[in-house]
Scaffold this motif. Sequence first.
Motif, mmCIF file in Angstrom:
data_model
loop_
_atom_site.group_PDB
_atom_site.id
_atom_site.type_symbol
_atom_site.label_atom_id
_atom_site.label_comp_id
_atom_site.label_asym_id
_atom_site.label_seq_id
_atom_site.Cartn_x
_atom_site.Cartn_y
_atom_site.Cartn_z
ATOM 1 N N GLU A 131 3.575 -4.702 -11.699
ATOM 2 C CA GLU A 131 2.463 -5.234 -12.492
ATOM 3 C C GLU A 131 1.258 -4.294 -12.433
ATOM 4 O O GLU A 131 0.590 -4.052 -13.446
ATOM 5 C CB GLU A 131 2.079 -6.618 -11.963
ATOM 6 N N ILE A 132 0.982 -3.754 -11.265
ATOM 7 C CA ILE A 132 -0.144 -2.822 -11.113
ATOM 8 C C ILE A 132 0.086 -1.562 -11.946
ATOM 9 O O ILE A 132 -0.809 -1.087 -12.649
ATOM 10 C CB ILE A 132 -0.347 -2.461 -9.627
ATOM 11 N N LEU A 133 1.298 -1.029 -11.900
ATOM 12 C CA LEU A 133 1.597 0.191 -12.659
ATOM 13 C C LEU A 133 1.589 -0.066 -14.161
ATOM 14 O O LEU A 133 1.064 0.743 -14.935
ATOM 15 C CB LEU A 133 2.958 0.750 -12.233
ATOM 16 N N SER A 134 2.158 -1.195 -14.586
ATOM 17 C CA SER A 134 2.248 -1.476 -16.023
ATOM 18 C C SER A 134 0.883 -1.736 -16.648
ATOM 19 O O SER A 134 0.666 -1.474 -17.830
ATOM 20 C CB SER A 134 3.171 -2.675 -16.275
ATOM 21 N N ASN A 135 -0.059 -2.244 -15.850
ATOM 22 C CA ASN A 135 -1.410 -2.494 -16.354
ATOM 23 C C ASN A 135 -2.340 -1.305 -16.146
ATOM 24 O O ASN A 135 -3.519 -1.364 -16.490
ATOM 25 C CB ASN A 135 -2.003 -3.726 -15.671
ATOM 26 N N ASN A 136 -1.779 -0.235 -15.545
ATOM 27 C CA ASN A 136 -2.552 0.992 -15.303
ATOM 28 C C ASN A 136 -3.828 0.714 -14.515
ATOM 29 O O ASN A 136 -4.896 1.260 -14.809
ATOM 30 C CB ASN A 136 -2.898 1.682 -16.627
ATOM 31 N N VAL A 141 0.836 -1.204 0.000
ATOM 32 C CA VAL A 141 0.000 0.000 0.000
ATOM 33 C C VAL A 141 0.872 1.255 0.000
ATOM 34 O O VAL A 141 0.622 2.213 -0.748
ATOM 35 C CB VAL A 141 -0.952 0.003 1.217
ATOM 36 N N LYS A 142 1.912 1.271 0.815
ATOM 37 C CA LYS A 142 2.794 2.440 0.892
ATOM 38 C C LYS A 142 3.506 2.687 -0.435
ATOM 39 O O LYS A 142 3.672 3.838 -0.864
ATOM 40 C CB LYS A 142 3.807 2.252 2.020
ATOM 41 N N LEU A 143 3.930 1.617 -1.103
ATOM 42 C CA LEU A 143 4.562 1.757 -2.421
ATOM 43 C C LEU A 143 3.594 2.384 -3.422
ATOM 44 O O LEU A 143 3.962 3.278 -4.192
ATOM 45 C CB LEU A 143 5.015 0.384 -2.934
ATOM 46 N N LEU A 144 2.355 1.911 -3.401
ATOM 47 C CA LEU A 144 1.353 2.406 -4.344
ATOM 48 C C LEU A 144 0.972 3.851 -4.051
ATOM 49 O O LEU A 144 0.785 4.656 -4.971
ATOM 50 C CB LEU A 144 0.115 1.507 -4.296
ATOM 51 N N GLU A 145 0.868 4.190 -2.784
ATOM 52 C CA GLU A 145 0.523 5.569 -2.419
ATOM 53 C C GLU A 145 1.620 6.543 -2.844
ATOM 54 O O GLU A 145 1.333 7.659 -3.295
ATOM 55 C CB GLU A 145 0.272 5.658 -0.916
ATOM 56 N N LYS A 146 2.874 6.122 -2.725
ATOM 57 C CA LYS A 146 3.985 6.969 -3.175
ATOM 58 C C LYS A 146 3.929 7.197 -4.682
ATOM 59 O O LYS A 146 4.401 8.220 -5.185
ATOM 60 C CB LYS A 146 5.321 6.329 -2.790
ATOM 61 N N ALA A 147 3.346 6.218 -5.393
ATOM 62 C CA ALA A 147 3.219 6.328 -6.850
ATOM 63 C C ALA A 147 1.931 7.047 -7.256
ATOM 64 O O ALA A 147 1.601 7.110 -8.444
ATOM 65 C CB ALA A 147 3.262 4.937 -7.477
ATOM 66 N N GLY A 148 1.200 7.563 -6.269
ATOM 67 C CA GLY A 148 -0.007 8.325 -6.564
ATOM 68 C C GLY A 148 -1.271 7.505 -6.694
ATOM 69 O O GLY A 148 -2.293 7.994 -7.192
#
Length: 244
Positions: A238-243, A11-18
Amino acid sequence: MRPEPDATKLVKLLEKAGKNAWSFPLIKFLPGKDLHKLPKIIRKLNAGSLVFILSKQVIFYISLFIKKKIYWPKNINYYAIGKNTALEMYKFTGIQPKYPKTHETSEMLIKFFELKSISKKQALILKGNRSRSVLSNFLKIRKTNISFCQCYKRIFKQHITSYDIEKWKIIGIKTLVVTSSDILKRLFFLFSSTNNKKWLLKCNILVVSERLAKLAFKIGWKTVKIAKNANNKTLFKEILSNNF
């Protein structure tokens, strides 16, 4: 949906990525009933025996609850379910288990496993209380002498409240990260109302194996993606690459 502490770290990684993200583990872990027996079990293994470590939770609870130092023989063959588990074993014991470089599943471990003569060899499986029987069945067919040590146990979340579900909808949750079949089935079971199940099945779902993907499609999900590994770095990419 994955257990802590990995859920919060992702979750923290994803939040840092917006990204909007929410940690909601459906499983928690507790010490297993066989931990106290492990030092004695290890001492009884012969040279050339096989030790399989099926989760990094195994190493966590061994290191946490066994105060007496365990002697891990170096004349034994050690195998881990994946890279992260192998790394935890190395940090704790100095022993580097072999592990499959692809998906962290029992099927991949079996394919990776060196199929030399293992008939009548001793095999010790370090596992949880609900571990799958794929590996043990494979070893039984080859007439291996198998013993088990339950090093941890899984406890499932008993309910999801309507407040939880509404919060997911409000913050815009559209993707679910699921790392085991138990979590996947439990998730669908806990969404009791028809309307909530419809919303759930419209979400994207990210899983960590072909087996889980097939199960997700069978339950009713339409958009299912497969990550190469269950570690947070891979899931994040994977989450970022699949938008999602």
